[in-house]
Design an enzyme around this catalytic site. Structure first.
Site, mmCIF file in Angstrom:
data_model
loop_
_atom_site.group_PDB
_atom_site.id
_atom_site.type_symbol
_atom_site.label_atom_id
_atom_site.label_comp_id
_atom_site.label_asym_id
_atom_site.label_seq_id
_atom_site.Cartn_x
_atom_site.Cartn_y
_atom_site.Cartn_z
ATOM 1 N N GLU A 131 40.081 -16.165 -6.048
ATOM 2 C CA GLU A 131 39.663 -14.920 -5.394
ATOM 3 C C GLU A 131 38.248 -15.038 -4.837
ATOM 4 O OE1 GLU A 131 38.550 -10.303 -6.271
ATOM 5 O OE2 GLU A 131 40.001 -11.217 -7.637
ATOM 6 N N THR A 170 37.410 -8.748 -8.217
ATOM 7 C CA THR A 170 38.071 -7.534 -8.719
ATOM 8 C C THR A 170 38.429 -7.589 -10.200
ATOM 9 O OG1 THR A 170 40.263 -8.360 -8.103
ATOM 10 C CG2 THR A 170 39.086 -7.037 -6.453
#
Length: 319
Positions: A131, A170
């Protein structure tokens, strides 16, 4: 033989989040639409059980785009990819489906917006995590600086301390991230903050659920993969909340029963990419050894759903 009594506290919410659910559906629907093989760049989500099941259905997992033939569809994982990857797929005339979680895509758009406004980005995240690599790869080299710890903030060399913004991965620890944000705002008072918290609802909820059971338990089991960022954070949250024993397990066979000796209350949580069938497996393993009472502790109800991309909702073209 009388079995010793034990209470299992099941943290809820747990397991699949909306982004993971969508990503798995994307692979399943792609196989249904185009048949096998469908190629997936990187594990679609970080869970071996899920990946193995999809592999059995005909998905082929590769780490780089050039490992996939140009005449078969390719799917990008839920973690997101650098901008160069879809650009390369287009250059090669490949059919591709982006399974990036919409909440990760939101961070990508935020980074682009700040970049267009001339701000340099600071990303709070884990080096090398897909990510983080994907988010940093939305902008030109050098435009995103990575910090992993409070200590990293002091060593940052920025172009202009008045022209900065921060974003986050996140799946981070909420508490650790808050400390890093505080350090950033202290050193760079003008830094632009996200419009809305970048750490996703599922990460927040699962960490809150672990905190809610921590005071009642002698040990914590987190079901998740060793390469799952959000699962590892749940173990850390449990330890920080006072759980002397906190184990990350992929399956019931990974449980360290010796470490649980003397425990009468054990918490069970599951990372965002762990299916509920693995929770059931862990409960069954406890029932085989203890007179087990199961108590669910739900802190919030989740009702988030994400649509799959349009290309999968349209019928396949006939030759």
């Amino acid at each position: 033989m009388t079995m010793p009594p034990l209470t299992l506290y099941l943290a809820a919410p747990r397991g699949f989040c909306a982004g993971v659910d969508r990503a798995i559906k994307i692979v399943e629907m792609a196989l249904e639409k185009w048949g096998a093989p469908v190629y997936v760049r990187h594990e679609i989500v970080h869970n071996k059980f899920v990946v193995d099941r999809l592999r059995d259905m005909g998905a082929v997992f590769v780490e780089e785009l050039d490992e996939a033939p140009t005449d078969r569809p390719v799917i990008f994982s839920a973690h997101g990819v650098p901008k160069a990857i879809p650009a390369e797929a287009e250059r090669r005339n490949m059919v591709y489906v982006d399974a990036t979680c919409p909440l990760v895509s939101k961070v990508h758009l935020e980074a682009e917006r700040h970049h267009e406004n001339g701000l340099q980005m600071i990303m709070i995240g884990h080096a090398g995590h897909p990510e983080t690599v994907g988010t940093m790869g939305q902008l030109p080299e050098g435009e995103v600086l990575l910090v992993e710890t409070v200590e990293d903030v002091a060593g940052l060399e920025v172009r202009d301390p008045e022209r900065l913004a921060y974003i986050t991965q996140t799946t981070l620890s909420i508490d650790d991230t808050a400390a890093i944000v505080a350090a950033l705002r202290e050193r760079f008072p003008a830094i632009a903050i996200p419009r809305k918290e970048d750490i996703c609802y599922a990460t927040t909820n699962r960490q809150g659920a672990v905190k809610a059971i921590a005071g009642r338990i002698d040990a914590l089991l987190v079901i998740g993969a060793p390469n799952s960022s959000n699962s590892k954070r749940l173990v850390e949250v449990g330890r920080a909340a006072g759980c002397r024993v906190a184990q990350l397990v992929q399956r019931a066979t990974d449980i360290d029963w010796e470490a649980l000796q003397g425990a009468t209350a054990v918490g069970v949580a599951a990372g965002a990419s762990a299916p509920e069938v693995l929770v059931d497996e862990v409960i069954a393993a406890f029932r085989a050894r203890f007179d087990t009472t199961v108590e669910a502790v739900e802190t919030v109800k989740e009702r988030v759903e994400f649509k799959v991309p349009r290309i999968l909702r349209e019928p396949a073209e006939t030759p």
